[in-house]
Scaffold this active site. Structure first.
Site, PDB file in Angstrom:
ATOM      1  N   THR A 108       0.822  -1.212   0.000  1.00 37.91           N
ATOM      2  CA  THR A 108       0.000   0.000   0.000  1.00 37.91           C
ATOM      3  C   THR A 108       0.853   1.257   0.000  1.00 37.91           C
ATOM      4  OG1 THR A 108      -0.101  -0.043   2.414  1.00 37.91           O
ATOM      5  CG2 THR A 108      -1.898  -1.133   1.230  1.00 37.91           C
TER       6      THR A 108
ATOM      7  N   GLY B 279      17.582 -10.875   3.770  1.00 37.18           N
ATOM      8  CA  GLY B 279      16.761 -11.587   2.808  1.00 37.18           C
ATOM      9  C   GLY B 279      15.487 -12.157   3.377  1.00 37.18           C
TER      10      GLY B 279
ATOM     11  N   GLY C  12      12.797 -10.325   4.334  1.00 37.52           N
ATOM     12  CA  GLY C  12      11.668  -9.420   4.201  1.00 37.52           C
ATOM     13  C   GLY C  12      11.421  -8.575   5.425  1.00 37.52           C
TER      14      GLY C  12
ATOM     15  N   SER D  20      13.413  -5.838   6.164  1.00 38.87           N
ATOM     16  CA  SER D  20      14.003  -4.523   5.904  1.00 38.87           C
ATOM     17  C   SER D  20      15.435  -4.391   6.403  1.00 38.87           C
ATOM     18  CB  SER D  20      13.137  -3.403   6.493  1.00 38.87           C
ATOM     19  OG  SER D  20      11.873  -3.407   5.900  1.00 38.87           O
ATOM     20  N   SER D  21      16.259  -5.386   6.127  1.00 34.97           N
ATOM     21  CA  SER D  21      17.677  -5.252   6.460  1.00 34.97           C
ATOM     22  C   SER D  21      18.315  -4.110   5.683  1.00 34.97           C
ATOM     23  CB  SER D  21      18.410  -6.568   6.185  1.00 34.97           C
ATOM     24  OG  SER D  21      18.273  -6.956   4.829  1.00 34.97           O
ATOM     25  N   SER D  22      17.873  -3.874   4.447  1.00 33.58           N
ATOM     26  CA  SER D  22      18.447  -2.778   3.653  1.00 33.58           C
ATOM     27  C   SER D  22      18.081  -1.422   4.243  1.00 33.58           C
ATOM     28  CB  SER D  22      17.984  -2.875   2.196  1.00 33.58           C
ATOM     29  OG  SER D  22      16.574  -2.819   2.104  1.00 33.58           O
TER      30      SER D  22
ATOM     31  N   ASP E  30       9.385   1.117   5.049  1.00 27.77           N
ATOM     32  CA  ASP E  30      10.495   0.544   5.803  1.00 27.77           C
ATOM     33  C   ASP E  30      11.318   1.611   6.505  1.00 27.77           C
ATOM     34  OD1 ASP E  30       9.516  -1.693   4.591  1.00 27.77           O
ATOM     35  OD2 ASP E  30      11.225  -1.968   3.241  1.00 27.77           O
TER      36      ASP E  30
ATOM     37  N   TYR F  91       8.594  -6.988  -8.122  1.00 25.10           N
ATOM     38  CA  TYR F  91       8.088  -5.879  -7.316  1.00 25.10           C
ATOM     39  C   TYR F  91       7.798  -4.679  -8.220  1.00 25.10           C
ATOM     40  CZ  TYR F  91       7.882  -2.726  -3.233  1.00 25.10           C
ATOM     41  OH  TYR F  91       7.492  -1.828  -2.269  1.00 25.10           O
TER      42      TYR F  91
END
Length: 419
Positions: free
Chosen positions: A46, A140, A142, A144-146, A195, A247
């Site tokens: 969203t 990896g 999902g 939000s490590s980035s 995120d 995505y």
């Protein structure tokens, strides 16, 4: 609990990156900063549609030790990646161009690039830096490590460059926007803003109701302990990637559908339905493309589910009895919509959700962008272990890699952790 992934204390995380920094650069850093990963309770796909979402900041964090250095070169090391990398901050350029930064340093150098491009720091004013990174946010998964990496670097650069943005929520919102730009343009991942907002703007003990149309936030009390509940996160360990085109495809289809409907974003559709100005069936009848209809149906209904879930949390008896049943229904319905209409689930995510429900979870859903990654299950606290065991056994029976688990409660935002 088998394969429970622990969160590090601030002291432990700071000690780890200080040791890595000293080993790599034979010096002491200017400080240590940390930023949390996030788990989204409800409101998936969203954010880039101007909608609503409800993440919490995890206790699991990414820690960075950073020291400013003369010139405009960034030197980077990570406990999760081999070798020392160097990036010329003046040469950094968007993904797909001649000056593109390869690999994980794109998330770090991209923050410095975005801070200057957004005018939060004068062009060329940020110093070069040495940085060491270590993290207990599962990569990896999902979670939000980035974004945790970006936001930890953002508050570190804000501090050493004396920008003062992290001092209040308005400044943190600007830092979050810069981190989103870094991920979109330098790292080349077309994510929304949930995120980074969760990592920089969360509040301990609360879920973050984020309005992605204007960036407004509301902190909604989320006290699982008081209700005798726990949020079990199931890392399926199925690869989770946002830069393989899937995505971006979902985002493009939503944007195309909005143009056909004559609205700026699909949020306008959800608001019109809520106001009684139209119905979901009337909206879908205006779309001739079946893929667009499925994506729009998910976004409109998911925004409504966020509103519904938040209303349950505001109930004096939130997450008990009838209110708990209704909240669990919203989680289950979210997963079905993501599986059927948005088509971002996976066999591993579906199995985790099904097994958790069968073992007594009140509700369960995939969380994050999908295509692998993690699921969440709302469970009675004393049932967290049995539910995890049941999920693990289901994975073994299907011949899949053992999943990992963590317990999520709402923690605070990114900041300095060594005083």
């Amino acid at each position: 609990m088998s394969r429970l992934l622990p969160a590090w204390s601030d002291d432990d995380g700071a000690a780890r990156v200080r040791a890595l920094f000293a080993e790599s650069f034979a010096a002491e850093p200017d400080g240590v900063w940390a930023a949390p990963g996030r788990v989204n309770v409800i409101g998936e796909h969203t954010d880039y549609n101007g909608g609503l979402c409800l993440p919490i900041a995890l206790p699991h964090r990414t820690f960075v030790a950073l020291r400013a250095r003369p010139g405009r070169t960034a030197r980077l090391v990570s406990a999760q990646q081999p070798g020392l990398r160097e990036v010329d901050l003046d040469a950094a350029a968007p993904a797909g161009t001649a000056g593109a930064v390869e690999g994980w340093p794109a998330y770090a150098a991209g923050v410095a690039w975005a801070l200057e491009r957004d005018g939060l720091a004068p062009a060329g004013s940020l110093p070069g830096f040495d940085i060491a990174v270590d993290s207990c946010v599962p990569h990896g998964a999902g979670l939000s490590s980035s974004a945790a990496l970006e936001c930890a670097i953002a508050v570190a650069l804000d501090d050493v460059a004396h920008l003062g943005l992290a001092a209040d929520d308005a400044g943190r919102a600007r830092l979050a926007a810069a981190c989103v730009r870094a991920e979109n343009e330098i790292a080349g991942a077309p994510t929304g803003g949930m995120d980074q907002a969760a990592s920089l703007r969360a509040r301990a003990g609360h879920a973050l109701l984020l309005d992605c149309r204007d960036g407004a936030v509301e902190h909604v009390r989320l006290d699982l302990d008081a209700a005798g509940l726990a949020l079990l996160v199931i890392d399926t360990r199925a690869p989770h990637r946002l830069v393989d085109g899937q995505y971006a495809r979902r985002r493009a289809v939503c944007e195309d559908a909005a143009r056909v409907l004559g609205v700026a974003s699909l949020r306008e559709v959800a608001d019109a339905v809520m106001a009684g100005e139209t119905t979901p069936d009337d909206v879908l009848a205006r779309l001739s493309d079946e893929e667009q209809r499925r994506r729009v149906r998910h976004v409109e209904s998911e925004i409504e589910r966020v509103r519904f879930f938040v209303a349950r949390l505001r109930d004096p008896d939130a997450l008990r009895g009838w209110s708990l049943d209704k909240s669990a229904w919203a989680l289950d319905a979210s997963h079905e919509s993501l599986r059927e209409d948005y088509e971002v689930s996976s066999p591993e995510l579906d199995l985790a959700v099904t097994a958790a429900r069968a073992a007594g979870a009140h509700g369960a859903r995939m969380t994050g962008g999908g295509f692998g990654g993690s699921a969440i299950a709302l469970v009675d606290a004393e049932r967290a272990e049995p539910v995890a065991v049941a999920v693990q056994e289901a994975f073994a029976g299907a011949g899949l890699r053992p999943p990992a688990f963590l317990l999520a409660d709402a923690h605070g935002p990114a900041g300095r952790v060594d005083g």
